[in-house]
Design an enzyme around this catalytic site. Structure first.
Site, PDB file in Angstrom:
ATOM      1  CB  CYS A   1       5.393   1.409   3.617  1.00  0.00           C
ATOM      2  SG  CYS A   1       4.738   0.677   5.310  1.00  0.00           S
TER       3      CYS A   1
ATOM      4  CB  CYS B   1       4.606   5.343  11.738  1.00  0.00           C
ATOM      5  SG  CYS B   1       4.546   3.311  11.355  1.00  0.00           S
TER       6      CYS B   1
ATOM      7  CD  GLU C   1      -5.824   2.046 -10.908  1.00  0.00           C
ATOM      8  OE1 GLU C   1      -5.648   1.270  -9.984  1.00  0.00           O
ATOM      9  OE2 GLU C   1      -4.857   2.790 -11.004  1.00  0.00           O
TER      10      GLU C   1
ATOM     11  CB  CYS D   1       8.579   6.305   6.116  1.00  0.00           C
ATOM     12  SG  CYS D   1       6.751   6.707   6.381  1.00  0.00           S
TER      13      CYS D   1
END
Length: 357
Positions: A192, A208, A37, A202
DNA sequence: AATGCGGGGAC
DNA sequence: GTCCCAGCATT
């Protein structure tokens, strides 16, 4: 029949279309997840993978990282950028050993107290390692949510960011939080995407806003563009017997804690010789090398390297913070990427460099 | 709230 | 060339 929610659709999509084979996946080892991370902050997956492999081989657990020297850790970060991440990573490892008994904390609230870990990274680690439910908001999620909810404006704007955090929290599912967390990232990076999003693939397209109103090109909004200031600096390339003089940079600021060439604002041979003398270097001769530019996030730096041939190295050059490095060893040292490139090219020309000395 | 902090991949 | 990326710390 209840319409599946955002999270459910993403989780289902993730199982089939998400990324699964990355080196930090398939483990619940908080340490391995943590390191990934941190490396992935502002850094793309493809750039991270080789660094991650090498880092984990050298520092397989918290203890090995905590006991490593800062220089050794920075060597593994050289070329990755944002070097405060590496310093904070090591500092956090030492805190884990001294304050947490070497055990990685199991809640995002505690994880977030570690240096280099903010709200989003803490939530991601807690989700992947311990299944804790918490919203994340990285570059991918910002783009996905801004489009999904039709949030205009630049996501870097703190007001926009606050709206997006609220949306992210509102969508949190009660289960599968690890898969959901990964799904948001993968949807953002695979479907996206910034330019030409693949809306046909998607799973949440029907709901959306940006897709419905054809705003995917204008959401997310762009940051205000600003002209980058230009700066210049001269670099001293003091070569002696196949080695080059390096100086450790201050712990904060650009290239903090890394080794680099001595830097000055001088711009002629006399000034360079004068500075070199101050480093205890006996100058044989001095000539300008090819200048080049290096771009940072917030300014452009024109670098003007000067080749300084050294008659003899003075004993004073063994002070802490200075060292003579064999040109061939530059590739393995904790150097900034452009400096490393410069030294590599010099190493290839060593014969020419010394032929006139 | 604004700014500092890298380097490279994608286009 | 431009834009942006699994953001955070500092001021």
């Amino acid at each position: 029949m209840v319409t599946p929610g955002f999270a459910e659709r993403l989780v289902e999509w993730q199982q089939v279309h998400g990324r699964h084979g990355l080196p930090w996946q398939g483990t619940s080892d908080a340490y391995r997840i943590w390191v990934s991370e941190i490396m992935l902050q502002q850094t793309q997956v493809t750039a991270v993978v080789p660094y991650y492999q090498r880092f984990m081989r050298s520092f397989p657990d918290v203890g090995s990282l905590a006991s490593a020297s800062e220089d050794h850790v920075l060597q593994h970060w050289s070329g990755l950028g944002y070097y405060a991440r590496a310093r904070n990573l090591r500092r956090a490892a030492r805190l884990l050993m001294s304050e947490h008994g070497g055990v990685f904390p199991r809640t995002a609230a505690v994880i977030e107290t570690l240096p280099g870990i903010g709200r989003s990274t803490a939530a991601a680690i807690a989700a992947f390692a311990f299944g804790e439910s918490g919203a994340i908001l990285d570059g991918n999620v910002k783009r996905v949510l801004a489009r999904y909810f039709g949030v205009r404006g630049w996501p870097g704007d703190p007001r926009v960011q606050a709206v997006l955090w609220a949306h992210a929290e509102s969508l949190m599912p009660g289960r599968d939080v690890g898969i959901y967390t990964q799904a948001q990232m993968d949807l953002g990076s695979l479907v996206c995407v910034r330019g030409r999003p693949r809306c046909g693939e998607c799973p949440v397209r029907p709901d959306c806003v940006a897709h419905r109103e054809q705003l995917t090109a204008s959401i997310p909004g762009r940051p205000p563009k600003k002209v980058l200031p230009h700066r210049r600096a001269a670099l001293l390339v003091c070569v002696h017997a196949g080695t080059v003089l390096l100086e450790k940079r201050p712990p904060t600021g650009v290239w903090g804690g890394l080794w680099s060439l001595p830097e000055t604002d001088g711009n002629d041979a006399e000034a360079i010789k004068c500075i070199a003398n101050r480093y205890g270097v006996s100058v044989a001769d001095c000539e300008p090398l090819t200048s080049f530019e290096h771009g940072f996030t917030h300014f452009t730096l024109a670098l003007e390297p000067w080749l300084v041939r050294v008659a003899a190295a003075a004993p004073a050059t063994h002070e802490p913070g200075r060292m003579w490095l064999a040109l061939d060893d530059a590739v393995g040292a904790a150097l900034p990427a452009p400096i490393k490139r410069l030294l590599r090219s010099l190493a290839r020309e060593t014969g020419r460099l010394f032929s006139r000395a």
